[in-house]
Design an enzyme around this catalytic site. Structure first.
Site, PDB file in Angstrom:
ATOM      1  N   LYS A 174      -6.697   6.563 -49.492  1.00  0.00           N
ATOM      2  CA  LYS A 174      -6.270   7.869 -49.363  1.00  0.00           C
ATOM      3  C   LYS A 174      -6.840   8.437 -48.091  1.00  0.00           C
ATOM      4  O   LYS A 174      -8.029   7.964 -47.795  1.00  0.00           O
ATOM      5  CB  LYS A 174      -6.679   8.747 -50.530  1.00  0.00           C
ATOM      6  CG  LYS A 174      -6.396   8.361 -51.918  1.00  0.00           C
ATOM      7  CD  LYS A 174      -7.030   8.992 -52.725  1.00  0.00           C
ATOM      8  CE  LYS A 174      -8.493   8.868 -52.981  1.00  0.00           C
ATOM      9  NZ  LYS A 174      -9.175   9.309 -54.307  1.00  0.00           N
ATOM     10  N   THR A 207     -10.446  21.815 -51.882  1.00  0.00           N
ATOM     11  CA  THR A 207      -9.949  20.702 -51.934  1.00  0.00           C
ATOM     12  C   THR A 207     -10.561  19.657 -53.173  1.00  0.00           C
ATOM     13  O   THR A 207     -10.794  18.689 -53.339  1.00  0.00           O
ATOM     14  CB  THR A 207      -9.697  19.640 -51.027  1.00  0.00           C
ATOM     15  OG1 THR A 207     -10.940  19.844 -50.044  1.00  0.00           O
ATOM     16  CG2 THR A 207      -8.903  20.374 -49.753  1.00  0.00           C
ATOM     17  N   GLY A 209     -11.423  18.047 -56.558  1.00  0.00           N
ATOM     18  CA  GLY A 209     -10.691  17.478 -57.386  1.00  0.00           C
ATOM     19  C   GLY A 209      -9.313  16.762 -56.809  1.00  0.00           C
ATOM     20  O   GLY A 209      -8.776  16.246 -57.618  1.00  0.00           O
ATOM     21  N   THR A 210      -9.218  16.648 -55.491  1.00  0.00           N
ATOM     22  CA  THR A 210      -7.801  16.177 -54.832  1.00  0.00           C
ATOM     23  C   THR A 210      -7.673  14.646 -55.341  1.00  0.00           C
ATOM     24  O   THR A 210      -6.870  14.358 -55.586  1.00  0.00           O
ATOM     25  CB  THR A 210      -7.827  16.265 -53.468  1.00  0.00           C
ATOM     26  OG1 THR A 210      -8.956  16.082 -52.922  1.00  0.00           O
ATOM     27  CG2 THR A 210      -7.579  17.632 -53.096  1.00  0.00           C
ATOM     28  N   CYS A 212      -8.943  12.978 -58.004  1.00  0.00           N
ATOM     29  CA  CYS A 212      -8.901  12.826 -59.459  1.00  0.00           C
ATOM     30  C   CYS A 212      -7.370  13.183 -59.698  1.00  0.00           C
ATOM     31  O   CYS A 212      -6.544  12.645 -60.213  1.00  0.00           O
ATOM     32  CB  CYS A 212      -9.772  13.882 -60.003  1.00  0.00           C
ATOM     33  SG  CYS A 212     -11.472  13.544 -59.608  1.00  0.00           S
TER      34      CYS A 212
HETATM   35  N1  LIG Z   1      -6.511  19.153 -46.190  1.00  0.00           N
HETATM   36  C1  LIG Z   1      -5.628  18.207 -46.875  1.00  0.00           C
HETATM   37  N2  LIG Z   1      -4.186  18.574 -46.806  1.00  0.00           N
HETATM   38  C2  LIG Z   1      -3.111  17.839 -47.476  1.00  0.00           C
HETATM   39  N3  LIG Z   1      -3.531  16.666 -48.311  1.00  0.00           N
HETATM   40  C3  LIG Z   1      -4.932  16.397 -48.478  1.00  0.00           C
HETATM   41  C4  LIG Z   1      -5.942  17.105 -47.816  1.00  0.00           C
HETATM   42  N4  LIG Z   1      -6.942  16.792 -48.119  1.00  0.00           N
HETATM   43  C5  LIG Z   1      -6.727  15.772 -49.007  1.00  0.00           C
HETATM   44  N5  LIG Z   1      -5.401  15.635 -49.053  1.00  0.00           N
HETATM   45  C6  LIG Z   1      -4.550  14.642 -49.981  1.00  0.00           C
HETATM   46  O1  LIG Z   1      -5.382  14.635 -51.344  1.00  0.00           O
HETATM   47  C7  LIG Z   1      -5.540  13.131 -51.832  1.00  0.00           C
HETATM   48  C8  LIG Z   1      -6.958  13.076 -51.963  1.00  0.00           C
HETATM   49  O2  LIG Z   1      -7.489  12.434 -50.817  1.00  0.00           O
HETATM   50  P1  LIG Z   1      -9.015  12.570 -50.482  1.00  0.00           P
HETATM   51  O3  LIG Z   1      -9.524  13.762 -50.168  1.00  0.00           O
HETATM   52  O4  LIG Z   1      -9.131  11.294 -49.534  1.00  0.00           O
HETATM   53  O5  LIG Z   1      -9.560  11.936 -51.853  1.00  0.00           O
HETATM   54  P2  LIG Z   1     -10.977  12.284 -52.736  1.00  0.00           P
HETATM   55  O6  LIG Z   1     -10.967  13.465 -53.170  1.00  0.00           O
HETATM   56  O7  LIG Z   1     -11.086  11.056 -53.803  1.00  0.00           O
HETATM   57  O8  LIG Z   1     -12.411  12.294 -51.554  1.00  0.00           O
HETATM   58  C9  LIG Z   1      -4.799  12.526 -50.930  1.00  0.00           C
HETATM   59  O9  LIG Z   1      -3.362  12.267 -51.285  1.00  0.00           O
HETATM   60  C10 LIG Z   1      -4.676  13.117 -49.500  1.00  0.00           C
HETATM   61  O10 LIG Z   1      -3.843  12.519 -48.674  1.00  0.00           O
HETATM   62  C1  LIG Z   2     -16.892  14.905 -63.104  1.00  0.00           C
HETATM   63  C2  LIG Z   2     -16.238  14.331 -61.564  1.00  0.00           C
HETATM   64  N1  LIG Z   2     -15.594  13.555 -61.470  1.00  0.00           N
HETATM   65  C3  LIG Z   2     -15.004  13.395 -60.218  1.00  0.00           C
HETATM   66  C4  LIG Z   2     -15.243  14.000 -59.263  1.00  0.00           C
HETATM   67  C5  LIG Z   2     -14.975  13.908 -57.713  1.00  0.00           C
HETATM   68  O1  LIG Z   2     -13.601  14.285 -57.852  1.00  0.00           O
HETATM   69  P1  LIG Z   2     -12.764  14.138 -56.524  1.00  0.00           P
HETATM   70  O2  LIG Z   2     -11.300  14.234 -56.892  1.00  0.00           O
HETATM   71  O3  LIG Z   2     -13.177  12.691 -55.703  1.00  0.00           O
HETATM   72  O4  LIG Z   2     -13.178  15.560 -55.702  1.00  0.00           O
HETATM   73  P2  LIG Z   2     -14.368  15.785 -54.846  1.00  0.00           P
HETATM   74  O5  LIG Z   2     -15.680  15.850 -55.798  1.00  0.00           O
HETATM   75  O6  LIG Z   2     -14.266  14.962 -53.827  1.00  0.00           O
HETATM   76  O7  LIG Z   2     -14.023  17.300 -54.690  1.00  0.00           O
HETATM   77  C6  LIG Z   2     -16.340  14.981 -59.457  1.00  0.00           C
HETATM   78  N2  LIG Z   2     -16.650  15.980 -58.478  1.00  0.00           N
HETATM   79  N3  LIG Z   2     -16.871  15.397 -60.735  1.00  0.00           N
END
Ligand SMILES: Nc1ncnc2c1ncn2[C@@H]1O[C@H](COP(=O)(O)OP(=O)(O)O)[C@@H](O)[C@H]1O
Ligand SMILES: Cc1ncc(COP(=O)(O)OP(=O)(O)O)c(N)n1
Length: 271
Positions: A174, A207, A209-210, A212
């Site tokens: 991602k 953003t 929980g994106t 998850c």
């Molecule tokens: N600012 C943003 N605008 C559009 N898509 C986003 C943005 N931030 C994350 N995404 C999308 O959200 C999903 C989760 O991405 P990411 O942030 O890398 O994961 P995580 O939440 O696990 O850190 C991916 O499909 C990514 O392309």
């Molecule tokens: C209970 C719990 N599980 C997973 C996460 C992390 O979620 P994620 O989608 O990677 O989002 P961010 O924490 O990066 O916002 C969490 N926070 N809590």
């Protein structure tokens, strides 16, 4: 036909990530959601205030309650917290012969709180990754799993190839943490070729929980029998709509809108 999906993950009291995000997403995509809790977090948009892990026995029994009676068409893992929980989950996945395992290798929350103990990364690599259908790391998680430092598209490709060599069938790296300020691009490697799923990078702090939500949408689509390419494509649309239509709840990193995709799809059907 009723499709079912199981999430094995932590609870986010704030409702934006973890089990809550997964179940909301399953429901939005017409899939019956079930859960096995690995930990309870006291969490809101400002961060994680505390983590209360479940016992191995509690995790094991929740999974067997589902496996012995209801079964599942696909399952995903999120926050697994420690090596003992990872081994328990791997044993259950193996014993029930569950093939569509989606691993979201959650390690650190956006606010910096550790959601997986450092020493558990090797347990994930050894026990769970080889059983997985697809793994969906963000960039820091892909670096921790592969040991490859990622600063270019070429590095992302190398990491995805390495994950497949390590035993998963498909890898999606991602791009939320990418330096690209215009696009958020996710890279799928299907064992033979690469596909990039790109969208406009939305300028918002909401953003939470994106990751998850994205992996839960993929899980729901795979539970319904869609191909990996269809599942990633639909999950990308789901998360884009959810970020675009953010809810502005709380004073920190707010949650995304899990019903935005349904509303958007409904409006395009009406027109
Ligand atoms: N600012 C943003 N605008 C559009 N898509 C986003 C943005 N931030 C994350 N995404 C999308 O959200 C999903 C989760 O991405 P990411 O942030 O890398 O994961 P995580 O939440 O696990 O850190 C991916 O499909 C990514 O392309
Ligand atoms: C209970 C719990 N599980 C997973 C996460 C992390 O979620 P994620 O989608 O990677 O989002 P961010 O924490 O990066 O916002 C969490 N926070 N809590």
């Amino acid at each position: 036909m009723i499709y079912k999906a199981l999430t094995i993950a932590g609870s986010d009291s704030g409702g934006g990530a973890g089990i809550q995000a997964d179940i909301k997403t399953f429901q939005e995509l017409d899939v019956f959601g079930m859960s096995a809790l690995t930990a309870v977090t006291a969490q809101n948009t400002k961060g994680v205030q505390n983590v209360f892990p479940m016992t191995v026995q509690a995790v094991k029994e929740q999974i067997s309650s589902i496996g012995d009676d209801m079964g599942t068409d696909a399952l995903k893992t999120g926050m697994l917290f420690n090596a003992d929980i990872i081994k328990t989950v791997a044993e259950a996945v193996h014993n029930y012969g569950w093939e569509k395992l989606i691993i979201d290798p959650v390690m650190i929350a956006k606010g910096g709180a550790p959601l997986l103990q450092n020493e558990a990364v090797s347990a994930m690599i050894q026990y769970l990754l080889p059983l997985s259908y697809v793994i969906t790391p963000n960039i820091p998680e892909a670096e921790a799993l592969t040991g490859i430092s990622i600063s270019s598209e070429e590095d992302k490709r190398k990491a995805a190839e390495k994950l497949v060599k390590m035993g998963t069938t498909f890898a999606v790296i991602k791009g939320g943490h990418d330096q690209d300020t215009f696009e958020a691009s996710d890279l799928l490697f299907d064992g033979e070729s690469f596909t990039v799923y790109s969208s406009e990078r939305l300028p918002t702090a909401n953003t939470h929980g994106t990751g998850c939500t994205f992996s839960a949408a993929m899980t729901a689509q795979l539970a319904k029998g869609h191909s990996i390419h269809e599942a990633v494509s639909e999950a990308k649309k789901f998360i884009q709509a959810a970020i675009e239509d953010d809810l502005k709840i709380g004073s920190g990193h707010g949650p995304t809108n899990h019903w935005a995709y349904r509303r958007k799809r409904g409006m395009s059907l009406e027109n």
